[in-house]
Design a protein around this motif. Structure first.
Motif, short mmCIF file in Angstrom:
data_model
loop_
_atom_site.label_atom_id
_atom_site.label_comp_id
_atom_site.label_asym_id
_atom_site.label_seq_id
_atom_site.Cartn_x
_atom_site.Cartn_y
_atom_site.Cartn_z
N GLN A 216 49.48 33.31 47.52
CA GLN A 216 49.05 34.70 47.36
C GLN A 216 47.52 34.79 47.29
OE1 GLN A 216 51.80 35.62 43.90
NE2 GLN A 216 52.17 37.43 45.16
N ILE A 217 46.86 34.07 48.20
CA ILE A 217 45.40 34.08 48.20
C ILE A 217 44.84 35.49 48.37
CG2 ILE A 217 43.34 33.31 49.45
CD1 ILE A 217 44.68 30.63 49.89
N PRO A 218 45.35 36.31 49.30
CA PRO A 218 44.79 37.67 49.43
C PRO A 218 44.90 38.48 48.14
CG PRO A 218 46.08 37.12 51.37
CD PRO A 218 46.34 36.04 50.36
N LEU A 219 45.99 38.31 47.40
CA LEU A 219 46.13 39.05 46.15
C LEU A 219 45.10 38.58 45.11
CD1 LEU A 219 49.49 40.09 44.58
CD2 LEU A 219 47.61 39.37 43.13
N LEU A 220 44.88 37.27 45.03
CA LEU A 220 43.86 36.75 44.12
C LEU A 220 42.48 37.26 44.52
CD1 LEU A 220 44.20 34.66 41.69
CD2 LEU A 220 46.19 34.93 43.17
N LEU A 221 42.20 37.31 45.81
CA LEU A 221 40.92 37.85 46.28
C LEU A 221 40.81 39.33 45.94
CD1 LEU A 221 40.52 36.10 49.76
CD2 LEU A 221 39.59 35.40 47.54
N GLY A 222 41.93 40.05 45.98
CA GLY A 222 41.92 41.45 45.59
C GLY A 222 41.56 41.63 44.13
N ALA A 223 42.06 40.73 43.27
CA ALA A 223 41.71 40.79 41.86
C ALA A 223 40.23 40.53 41.65
CB ALA A 223 42.54 39.77 41.08
N VAL A 224 39.69 39.53 42.38
CA VAL A 224 38.25 39.26 42.31
C VAL A 224 37.47 40.49 42.75
CG1 VAL A 224 36.37 37.87 43.26
CG2 VAL A 224 38.54 36.78 42.65
N PHE A 225 37.90 41.11 43.84
CA PHE A 225 37.21 42.30 44.35
C PHE A 225 37.16 43.41 43.31
CE2 PHE A 225 37.82 46.51 46.30
CZ PHE A 225 36.59 46.66 46.92
N LEU A 226 38.29 43.69 42.68
CA LEU A 226 38.35 44.84 41.77
C LEU A 226 37.55 44.61 40.49
CD1 LEU A 226 42.05 45.91 42.31
CD2 LEU A 226 40.01 47.27 42.83
N ILE A 227 37.57 43.39 39.95
CA ILE A 227 36.80 43.14 38.73
C ILE A 227 35.31 43.24 39.01
CG2 ILE A 227 36.58 40.62 38.86
CD1 ILE A 227 37.61 42.35 35.65
N PHE A 228 34.89 42.75 40.18
CA PHE A 228 33.47 42.83 40.52
C PHE A 228 33.08 44.22 41.02
CE2 PHE A 228 33.71 38.26 40.22
CZ PHE A 228 32.49 37.96 39.63
N LEU A 229 34.03 44.95 41.59
CA LEU A 229 33.75 46.33 41.95
C LEU A 229 33.41 47.15 40.71
CD1 LEU A 229 33.65 48.54 44.13
CD2 LEU A 229 36.10 48.91 43.75
N GLY A 230 34.16 46.89 39.63
CA GLY A 230 33.85 47.56 38.38
C GLY A 230 32.45 47.23 37.90
N GLN A 231 32.08 45.95 37.98
CA GLN A 231 30.74 45.54 37.56
C GLN A 231 29.67 46.13 38.48
OE1 GLN A 231 29.55 41.48 38.36
NE2 GLN A 231 28.54 41.33 36.38
N MET A 232 29.87 46.03 39.80
CA MET A 232 28.85 46.45 40.74
C MET A 232 28.65 47.96 40.77
SD MET A 232 27.66 43.64 41.84
CE MET A 232 28.12 41.91 42.06
N THR A 233 29.68 48.72 40.44
CA THR A 233 29.53 50.17 40.39
C THR A 233 28.52 50.59 39.32
OG1 THR A 233 31.78 50.52 41.20
CG2 THR A 233 30.78 52.35 40.01
N LEU A 234 28.38 49.78 38.28
CA LEU A 234 27.41 50.07 37.23
C LEU A 234 25.98 49.71 37.62
CD1 LEU A 234 29.17 48.93 33.92
CD2 LEU A 234 28.85 51.25 34.77
N ASN A 235 25.80 48.74 38.50
CA ASN A 235 24.47 48.21 38.78
C ASN A 235 23.45 49.26 39.23
OD1 ASN A 235 25.09 45.67 37.93
ND2 ASN A 235 25.14 44.74 39.96
N PRO A 236 23.82 50.20 40.12
CA PRO A 236 22.81 51.16 40.56
C PRO A 236 22.32 52.10 39.46
CG PRO A 236 24.64 51.08 42.11
CD PRO A 236 25.05 50.32 40.89
N ILE A 237 23.12 52.24 38.39
CA ILE A 237 22.75 53.24 37.36
C ILE A 237 22.29 52.61 36.06
CG2 ILE A 237 24.36 54.91 38.33
CD1 ILE A 237 26.08 54.30 35.73
N ILE A 238 22.36 51.28 35.92
CA ILE A 238 22.06 50.69 34.62
C ILE A 238 20.61 50.90 34.22
CG2 ILE A 238 21.52 48.36 35.44
CD1 ILE A 238 23.68 49.23 32.37
N ALA A 239 19.69 50.82 35.20
CA ALA A 239 18.27 51.02 34.87
C ALA A 239 17.99 52.47 34.47
CB ALA A 239 17.39 50.59 36.04
N PRO A 240 18.35 53.47 35.30
CA PRO A 240 18.11 54.85 34.86
C PRO A 240 18.91 55.24 33.63
CG PRO A 240 19.36 54.82 36.93
CD PRO A 240 18.88 53.42 36.69
N LEU A 241 20.13 54.70 33.48
CA LEU A 241 20.93 55.00 32.28
C LEU A 241 20.22 54.53 31.02
CD1 LEU A 241 23.57 55.93 30.88
CD2 LEU A 241 24.46 53.62 31.29
#
Length: 425
Positions: free
Chosen positions: A20-45
């Protein structure tokens, strides 16, 4: 073209289910998507709630401390408990902490919480809580891929898939965070726990549990001084240290060099990080799988390309130069990182893969213990300084992977048996 040597893997029988490599990669994607969504706003926040640049660095460094402290634990537990329990626990923790972080940010922007209490809760939620959660996911995915792949080419491709998932998350997170920031800084903060909740549903309902025969009761520890792995760890440490010096201050660089307000900074920073993510995705989703290069070759080529990007980022030459530098950094690191993660997995035994994956995760996290705090502090002294330091560190890596015997073309890996004898196993 590299020689694709066979890698011993356990025999689970001819009727073993498809990995189930694609599913594991999907989990990696979603956890880092959560992190990366914050990156553009962390400085102005941080500026909106009254935190100093160094306090943002401390928050990110606290997350890195937890990655260092828990990665080996999670990596080995993924082999003894199974991947599903580890990933479910990680996503539950990530979802809860980031939902509370969104609430905290709202209280900070409204002035209900300020000063030391706000800073302490920033560190507790975004640092300690989320750092512990994200530490579990890459080692679990890396150990799994090492367990189910059978030769060097497939192993490198699988490890590149993890990097590509992170790169796509960087692209998507930059878009999501930057676009949502146009509706107010709180909007992407609310979106993050929703994304992490989707990851929780994915692993809870779709990921299979391993049979008891597939688990390893006592996974072996891997020492960071092990001669099979330390050159790769040194190279990886240098690459992520160089990245850490610029990653957190990118928002400040964008705002100060281009003279933007808070909302516009979030949007443009998202575009800048998107550019780096595109470079990483192109490398790990296309160049690396098609190149057939061995891990040492990936490190040598990627190191030089990334170094060019860091050097271009030092002078303030305008918006085009800034974006071009980030593209080169993403491309170079995207080429080099699969070499760093796949290389040592080809030299260790199956019961060491979880420990090795955790050690790689801890090494990556260790770079962010000091680099973000140092980078933000140096930025306060003189804006180009963290970029200059990152460039010097990247230059050291480029020289090391060219000169060290482990990475020379005539002995890209050497014999796995010889390497194990050298480790004392």
């Amino acid at each position: 073209m590299a020689t694709h040597r066979s890698v011993p893997t356990p025999d689970h029988g001819a009727s073993a289910p498809k990995p189930q490599i694609p599913l594991l990669l999907g989990a990696v994607f979603l956890i880092f998507l959560g992190q990366m969504t914050l990156n553009p706003i962390i400085a102005p926040l941080s500026r909106e709630v009254g935190l100093a640049e160094w306090q943002v660095g401390v928050t990110i460094s606290a997350a890195a401390v937890m990655v260092v402290a828990t990665s080996q634990f999670w990596g080995r537990r993924s082999q003894s408990w199974g991947r599903k329990p580890v990933l479910v626990a990680a996503f539950v923790l990530a979802t809860v902490t980031m939902a509370l972080f969104a609430l905290l940010a709202q209280l900070g922007m409204s002035g209900v919480l300020t000063g030391g209490a706000l800073f302490a809760l920033f560190v507790l939620l975004r640092g300690v809580g989320f750092g512990t959660a994200i530490a579990a996911v890459p080692p679990t995915a890396q150990a799994y891929i090492a367990d189910v792949t059978h030769d060097e080419a497939v192993r490198v491709k699988g490890m590149a898939g993890i990097g590509a998932a992170q790169g796509v998350a960087m692209v998507a997170g930059s878009v999501v965070g930057g676009v949502l920031a146009a509706f107010g800084l709180i909007t992407p903060l609310v979106a993050v726990p929703v994304l992490l909740g989707l990851g929780l549903v994915l692993v809870a309902f779709r990921l299979r549990r391993e049979s008891r025969a597939e688990l390893i009761e006592q996974p072996a520890r891997v020492r960071p001084t092990d001669p099979r792995v330390w050159p790769f760890l040194f190279a990886g440490f240098g690459m992520f240290t160089a990245l850490g010096f610029i990653q957190v201050v990118t928002g400040f660089i964008v705002q100060d060099r281009l003279g933007l307000d808070a909302e516009t900074t979030g949007l443009v920073t998202g575009g800048a990080l998107l550019t780096a993510g595109v470079g990483m995705v192109v490398a790990q989703g296309g160049l690396v799988p098609r190149s057939g290069w061995s891990p040492p070759t990936l490190l040598r080529v990627g190191g030089v390309v990334a170094l060019a990007g860091f050097a271009l980022l030092v002078p303030d030459l305008g918006e085009v130069s800034l974006f071009a530098a980030l593209l080169l950094i993403g491309l170079g690191l995207g080429i080099a990182i699969p070499g760093y993660t796949a290389g040592p997995t080809l030299l260790v035994d199956r019961d060491e893969q979880g420990g090795l994956a955790g050690l790689i995760g801890a090494t990556n996290g260790l770079t962010f213990v000091v680099a973000p705090t140092a980078g933000t502090a140096l930025y306060g002294v003189w804006a180009p300084l963290p970029v200059i330091v990152g460039t010097v560190v990247m230059a050291v890596v480029a020289v090391f992977v060219t000169a060290h015997p482990r990475f020379r073309p005539h002995s890209d890996h050497g014999s796995a048996d010889d390497a194990r004898q050298g480790s004392g196993r």
